[in-house]
Write a protein that holds these residues in place. Structure first.
Motif, PDB file in Angstrom:
ATOM      1  N   GLN A  31      -4.191   0.173   2.742  1.00  0.00           N
ATOM      2  CA  GLN A  31      -3.962  -0.685   3.916  1.00  0.00           C
ATOM      3  C   GLN A  31      -3.332   0.068   5.086  1.00  0.00           C
ATOM      4  OE1 GLN A  31      -1.330  -3.830   2.633  1.00  0.00           O
ATOM      5  NE2 GLN A  31       0.398  -2.461   2.322  1.00  0.00           N
ATOM      6  N   GLY A  32      -2.524   1.076   4.784  1.00  0.00           N
ATOM      7  CA  GLY A  32      -1.902   1.882   5.855  1.00  0.00           C
ATOM      8  C   GLY A  32      -2.487   3.275   5.832  1.00  0.00           C
ATOM      9  N   ARG A  33      -1.595   4.261   5.718  1.00  0.00           N
ATOM     10  CA  ARG A  33      -2.049   5.643   5.524  1.00  0.00           C
ATOM     11  C   ARG A  33      -1.691   6.032   4.101  1.00  0.00           C
ATOM     12  NH1 ARG A  33      -2.197   8.619  10.460  1.00  0.00           N
ATOM     13  NH2 ARG A  33      -2.872  10.300   9.071  1.00  0.00           N
ATOM     14  N   ALA A  38       5.930   3.859  -1.121  1.00  0.00           N
ATOM     15  CA  ALA A  38       7.106   4.368  -1.841  1.00  0.00           C
ATOM     16  C   ALA A  38       6.988   5.861  -2.120  1.00  0.00           C
ATOM     17  CB  ALA A  38       7.259   3.618  -3.157  1.00  0.00           C
ATOM     18  N   SER A  39       5.764   6.362  -2.113  1.00  0.00           N
ATOM     19  CA  SER A  39       5.551   7.759  -2.498  1.00  0.00           C
ATOM     20  C   SER A  39       5.950   8.750  -1.415  1.00  0.00           C
ATOM     21  CB  SER A  39       4.083   7.965  -2.887  1.00  0.00           C
ATOM     22  OG  SER A  39       3.749   7.077  -3.920  1.00  0.00           O
ATOM     23  N   GLN A  40       6.463   8.265  -0.298  1.00  0.00           N
ATOM     24  CA  GLN A  40       6.728   9.171   0.824  1.00  0.00           C
ATOM     25  C   GLN A  40       8.134   9.779   0.822  1.00  0.00           C
ATOM     26  OE1 GLN A  40       6.663   7.381   4.737  1.00  0.00           O
ATOM     27  NE2 GLN A  40       5.628   9.173   5.535  1.00  0.00           N
ATOM     28  N   THR A 248      -3.643  -0.104  -7.783  1.00  0.00           N
ATOM     29  CA  THR A 248      -2.469   0.785  -7.747  1.00  0.00           C
ATOM     30  C   THR A 248      -1.755   0.519  -6.417  1.00  0.00           C
ATOM     31  OG1 THR A 248      -3.888   2.510  -6.817  1.00  0.00           O
ATOM     32  CG2 THR A 248      -3.449   2.631  -9.180  1.00  0.00           C
ATOM     33  N   ALA A 249      -1.489  -0.747  -6.161  1.00  0.00           N
ATOM     34  CA  ALA A 249      -0.924  -1.139  -4.872  1.00  0.00           C
ATOM     35  C   ALA A 249       0.604  -1.198  -4.915  1.00  0.00           C
ATOM     36  CB  ALA A 249      -1.524  -2.473  -4.434  1.00  0.00           C
ATOM     37  N   GLY A 250       1.223  -0.445  -5.809  1.00  0.00           N
ATOM     38  CA  GLY A 250       2.677  -0.363  -5.879  1.00  0.00           C
ATOM     39  C   GLY A 250       3.301  -1.740  -6.032  1.00  0.00           C
ATOM     40  N   LYS A 270      14.224  -1.806  -3.786  1.00  0.00           N
ATOM     41  CA  LYS A 270      14.267  -1.019  -2.562  1.00  0.00           C
ATOM     42  C   LYS A 270      15.259   0.141  -2.665  1.00  0.00           C
ATOM     43  CE  LYS A 270      15.084  -2.218   2.293  1.00  0.00           C
ATOM     44  NZ  LYS A 270      15.434  -3.407   3.086  1.00  0.00           N
ATOM     45  N   GLY A 271      14.856   1.276  -2.152  1.00  0.00           N
ATOM     46  CA  GLY A 271      15.753   2.427  -2.104  1.00  0.00           C
ATOM     47  C   GLY A 271      15.685   3.059  -0.730  1.00  0.00           C
ATOM     48  N   TYR A 272      16.665   3.877  -0.435  1.00  0.00           N
ATOM     49  CA  TYR A 272      16.759   4.486   0.898  1.00  0.00           C
ATOM     50  C   TYR A 272      16.837   5.996   0.767  1.00  0.00           C
ATOM     51  CZ  TYR A 272      18.054  -0.201   2.354  1.00  0.00           C
ATOM     52  OH  TYR A 272      18.060  -1.550   2.582  1.00  0.00           O
ATOM     53  N   SER A 273      16.433   6.678   1.827  1.00  0.00           N
ATOM     54  CA  SER A 273      16.711   8.118   1.867  1.00  0.00           C
ATOM     55  C   SER A 273      17.001   8.533   3.288  1.00  0.00           C
ATOM     56  CB  SER A 273      15.538   8.928   1.290  1.00  0.00           C
ATOM     57  OG  SER A 273      14.445   8.951   2.175  1.00  0.00           O
ATOM     58  N   HIS A 346      15.462   8.504   8.580  1.00  0.00           N
ATOM     59  CA  HIS A 346      15.883   7.421   7.677  1.00  0.00           C
ATOM     60  C   HIS A 346      14.643   6.716   7.153  1.00  0.00           C
ATOM     61  CE1 HIS A 346      20.175   7.648   8.630  1.00  0.00           C
ATOM     62  NE2 HIS A 346      19.740   8.094   9.791  1.00  0.00           N
ATOM     63  N   TRP A 347      14.656   6.368   5.896  1.00  0.00           N
ATOM     64  CA  TRP A 347      13.465   5.819   5.264  1.00  0.00           C
ATOM     65  C   TRP A 347      13.865   4.801   4.195  1.00  0.00           C
ATOM     66  CZ3 TRP A 347      11.923   6.154   0.082  1.00  0.00           C
ATOM     67  CH2 TRP A 347      10.591   5.830  -0.187  1.00  0.00           C
ATOM     68  N   ALA A 348      12.994   3.819   3.976  1.00  0.00           N
ATOM     69  CA  ALA A 348      13.196   2.893   2.855  1.00  0.00           C
ATOM     70  C   ALA A 348      11.862   2.687   2.145  1.00  0.00           C
ATOM     71  CB  ALA A 348      13.725   1.549   3.354  1.00  0.00           C
TER      72      ALA A 348
HETATM   73  C1  LIG Z   1      14.789   6.065  -2.727  1.00  0.00           C
HETATM   74  C2  LIG Z   1      13.756   6.369  -3.784  1.00  0.00           C
HETATM   75  C3  LIG Z   1      13.848   7.555  -4.514  1.00  0.00           C
HETATM   76  C4  LIG Z   1      12.907   7.839  -5.499  1.00  0.00           C
HETATM   77  N1  LIG Z   1      12.953   9.040  -6.154  1.00  0.00           N
HETATM   78  C5  LIG Z   1      12.015   9.348  -7.088  1.00  0.00           C
HETATM   79  C6  LIG Z   1      12.040  10.617  -7.732  1.00  0.00           C
HETATM   80  O1  LIG Z   1      12.876  11.460  -7.443  1.00  0.00           O
HETATM   81  N2  LIG Z   1      11.100  10.878  -8.684  1.00  0.00           N
HETATM   82  C7  LIG Z   1      10.165   9.945  -9.048  1.00  0.00           C
HETATM   83  O2  LIG Z   1       9.376  10.214  -9.945  1.00  0.00           O
HETATM   84  N3  LIG Z   1      10.092   8.748  -8.410  1.00  0.00           N
HETATM   85  C8  LIG Z   1      11.003   8.436  -7.447  1.00  0.00           C
HETATM   86  N4  LIG Z   1      10.966   7.224  -6.819  1.00  0.00           N
HETATM   87  C9  LIG Z   1       9.966   6.243  -7.259  1.00  0.00           C
HETATM   88  C10 LIG Z   1       8.612   6.536  -6.662  1.00  0.00           C
HETATM   89  O3  LIG Z   1       8.756   6.716  -5.269  1.00  0.00           O
HETATM   90  C11 LIG Z   1       7.648   5.379  -6.960  1.00  0.00           C
HETATM   91  O4  LIG Z   1       7.663   5.070  -8.335  1.00  0.00           O
HETATM   92  C12 LIG Z   1       6.212   5.746  -6.600  1.00  0.00           C
HETATM   93  O5  LIG Z   1       6.155   6.244  -5.282  1.00  0.00           O
HETATM   94  C13 LIG Z   1       5.281   4.560  -6.742  1.00  0.00           C
HETATM   95  O6  LIG Z   1       3.997   4.987  -6.386  1.00  0.00           O
HETATM   96  P1  LIG Z   1       2.809   3.965  -6.191  1.00  0.00           P
HETATM   97  O7  LIG Z   1       1.602   4.747  -5.890  1.00  0.00           O
HETATM   98  O8  LIG Z   1       2.793   3.035  -7.371  1.00  0.00           O
HETATM   99  O9  LIG Z   1       3.280   3.054  -4.965  1.00  0.00           O
HETATM  100  P2  LIG Z   1       3.193   3.330  -3.379  1.00  0.00           P
HETATM  101  O10 LIG Z   1       3.483   4.730  -3.044  1.00  0.00           O
HETATM  102  O11 LIG Z   1       4.009   2.278  -2.732  1.00  0.00           O
HETATM  103  O12 LIG Z   1       1.654   3.110  -3.076  1.00  0.00           O
HETATM  104  C14 LIG Z   1       1.061   1.840  -3.075  1.00  0.00           C
HETATM  105  C15 LIG Z   1       0.105   1.807  -1.894  1.00  0.00           C
HETATM  106  O13 LIG Z   1      -0.680   0.625  -1.962  1.00  0.00           O
HETATM  107  C16 LIG Z   1      -0.914   0.191  -0.645  1.00  0.00           C
HETATM  108  N5  LIG Z   1      -1.289  -1.233  -0.687  1.00  0.00           N
HETATM  109  C17 LIG Z   1      -0.512  -2.281  -1.044  1.00  0.00           C
HETATM  110  N6  LIG Z   1      -1.204  -3.443  -0.937  1.00  0.00           N
HETATM  111  C18 LIG Z   1      -2.443  -3.115  -0.508  1.00  0.00           C
HETATM  112  C19 LIG Z   1      -3.600  -3.876  -0.184  1.00  0.00           C
HETATM  113  N7  LIG Z   1      -3.632  -5.211  -0.321  1.00  0.00           N
HETATM  114  N8  LIG Z   1      -4.701  -3.215   0.269  1.00  0.00           N
HETATM  115  C20 LIG Z   1      -4.706  -1.855   0.385  1.00  0.00           C
HETATM  116  N9  LIG Z   1      -3.618  -1.097   0.123  1.00  0.00           N
HETATM  117  C21 LIG Z   1      -2.507  -1.712  -0.338  1.00  0.00           C
HETATM  118  C22 LIG Z   1       0.410   0.459   0.060  1.00  0.00           C
HETATM  119  O14 LIG Z   1       0.239   0.540   1.454  1.00  0.00           O
HETATM  120  C23 LIG Z   1       0.831   1.779  -0.558  1.00  0.00           C
HETATM  121  O15 LIG Z   1       0.427   2.906   0.192  1.00  0.00           O
HETATM  122  C24 LIG Z   1      11.868   6.915  -5.790  1.00  0.00           C
HETATM  123  C25 LIG Z   1      11.764   5.747  -5.041  1.00  0.00           C
HETATM  124  C26 LIG Z   1      12.684   5.462  -4.035  1.00  0.00           C
HETATM  125  C27 LIG Z   1      12.533   4.216  -3.240  1.00  0.00           C
END
Ligand SMILES: Cc1cc2nc3c(=O)[nH]c(=O)nc-3n(C[C@H](O)[C@H](O)[C@H](O)COP(=O)(O)OP(=O)(O)OC[C@H]3O[C@@H](n4cnc5c(N)ncnc54)[C@H](O)[C@@H]3O)c2cc1C
Length: 411
Positions: A31-33, A38-40, A248-250, A270-273, A346-348
């Motif tokens: 939906q975005g980039r 969360a993976s950023q 895999t929409a987090g 939610k987490g912050y960095s 700053h990020w969340a």
């Molecule tokens: C502060 C913080 C620190 C962390 N540190 C670590 C660490 O050190 N090591 C570690 O292993 N993990 C860490 N994590 C956890 C890790 O960031 C997450 O577990 C991981 O990024 C999840 O990945 P994901 O692909 O499931 O989700 P995301 O990265 O959130 O990806 C999901 C994607 O789906 C997209 N999406 C959602 N809905 C739709 C839709 N309807 N249509 C199209 N696209 C959609 C979103 O835009 C997003 O890009 C941390 C998290 C936080 C917040």
């Protein structure tokens, strides 16, 4: 086989990599980039030693103690929602000793090939900024470190082979001169790594494009439905049809699963960095400030502080107090590194988190050809390659790999 993947975070991109490598024709719909969820801005730790799930013995007691403190590592914003109440109840039930140990064993098994798979990705030409300096747990109170020694005992009992070295105050400051002289000691786990997560997702994305994977960005999926044995995906783009789909929409995956009649407990934790070049002595290792529960990752061009866990629904709004608390805690553990002024990012982000703290990886019950991989909580970067490799086996093979049994959606 034609596969549509909804969500381009670390989990979706890694799954796309392994599916494409195995010969599937893959489309990623984001939906975005890609890589900007969360993976950023996370800490990027690749840490199988942290395989213990978030709900653990003692966590509830700690959470209640922290409740009145707005700068504490954990914040729960109560919501009048039955789903949220159910999630909290499930979390509480998962804090028992036995469930914690079972969860740890299951995640360790999932992590078994993590380092090997990261090495393989690099050998396959996926560029990423990876650091192999281990993870250093640091404490201000020596007694507090025993908690982490017990964690290493639990890991060993569960079959984990990684080593860990305990250091007293003098040893730890000699080993990591960026530390404050007041720290009481540390434990170094030399086998752990960290990656700049933005480089991991950018590397995977470049690899996918080179393999001919279609990547749709700015494409929000609104509906998924089965039609004559195939999957129709609708949204802000031309409707697509696939043989199989992977969600895999987090933290947003629960909403899509609901359309398929499947309800899973999933909160966005939610987490912050904050990331800054900063001033003063930079740490050379990834550091875990154990009392504050803050992670510190030195990258090539900056240091990232990451932490806090806030249950506030799918709300991503910033909270200056929380970001400030990250910098304050670093000051207690670091000698003189300071994030500095304007140049801080700053990020969340929302960690997709199930009530038992374990990922959901498996077939969507009652929806042949639909799969989900989410709920990786604190470990999505660590577990992305293992999840991707197993998802490819699951979707392209005859039967589900045994190691995935604890992570099925209807557990
Ligand atoms: C502060 C913080 C620190 C962390 N540190 C670590 C660490 O050190 N090591 C570690 O292993 N993990 C860490 N994590 C956890 C890790 O960031 C997450 O577990 C991981 O990024 C999840 O990945 P994901 O692909 O499931 O989700 P995301 O990265 O959130 O990806 C999901 C994607 O789906 C997209 N999406 C959602 N809905 C739709 C839709 N309807 N249509 C199209 N696209 C959609 C979103 O835009 C997003 O890009 C941390 C998290 C936080 C917040």
């Amino acid at each position: 086989l034609n596969v549509g993947i909804v969500g381009g975070g670390a989990i979706g991109l890694a799954s796309a990599h392994y599916l494409a490598r195995a010969g599937a024709e893959v489309t990623v719909i984001e939906q975005g980039r890609c890589g900007e969820g969360a993976s950023q801005g996370n800490a990027g730790w690749i840490t199988p030693t942290l395989s213990g799930p978030i709900p653990a013995p003692g966590v509830m007691r700690q959470a209640i103690r922290w409740m009145g403190d707005p700068a504490s590592p954990l914040l729960i914003r109560p919501r009048a929602s039955l789903d949220f109440a159910r999630w909290c109840w499930g979390f509480w039930r998962s804090c028992g000793e036995q469930r914690y140990r079972e969860g740890m064993r299951a995640v360790l098994a999932l992590n078994e090939r993590t380092m090997e798979l990261y090495d393989e990705l690099r050998q396959a030409g996926i560029g990423m900024e990876l650091h192999e300096t281990g993870l250093l747990f640091v404490a201000l109170d020596a007694a507090h470190l025993s908690e982490y020694e017990r964690m290493f005992d639990d890991l060993r009992a569960a079959g984990h082979g990684g080593t860990a070295t305990r250091m007293d105050a003098d040893e730890v400051v000699k080993f990591e001169p960026a530390l404050h002289p007041a720290v009481a000691g540390g434990i170094h786990a030399p086998g752990e790594r960290h990656v700049r997560p933005e480089t991991l997702t950018a590397g995977l994305l470049a690899d996918l494009r080179a393999r001919g994977v279609q990547v749709l960005e700015g494409a929000a999926v609104q509906g998924v439905a089965q039609d004559s044995g195939r999957w129709t995906v609708r949204g802000s783009f031309r409707t697509r049809v696939f043989d199989k789909i992977l969600l895999t929409a987090g933290a947003w995956t629960g909403q899509l699963l609901r359309q398929l009649g499947t309800k899973v407990g999933l909160e966005g934790a939610k987490g912050y960095s904050l990331t800054a070049a900063g001033t003063g002595t930079r740490p050379a290792h990834a550091l875990y400030f154990t009392e504050a529960k803050v992670g510190c990752s030195p990258f090539r061009d900056g240091v990232r502080l990451a932490g806090t866990l806030e249950l506030a629904g799918l709300d991503l709004s910033p909270n200056a107090r929380r970001s400030g608390a990250l910098a304050d805690s670093a000051r207690r553990y670091l000698a003189d590194w300071e994030p500095g002024g304007a140049a801080q990012a700053h990020w969340a982000g929302l960690r997709p988190t199930a009530p038992d703290g374990l990922p959901y990886i498996g077939a969507v019950p009652g929806s042949a050809g639909a799969y989900a991989a989410t709920g990786h909580a604190m470990l999505g970067i660590t577990l992305a390659p293992a999840t991707g490799a197993l998802v490819a086996q699951l979707m392209l093979g005859e039967q589900s790999p045994d190691v995935l049994r604890p992570f099925r959606l209807d557990r």
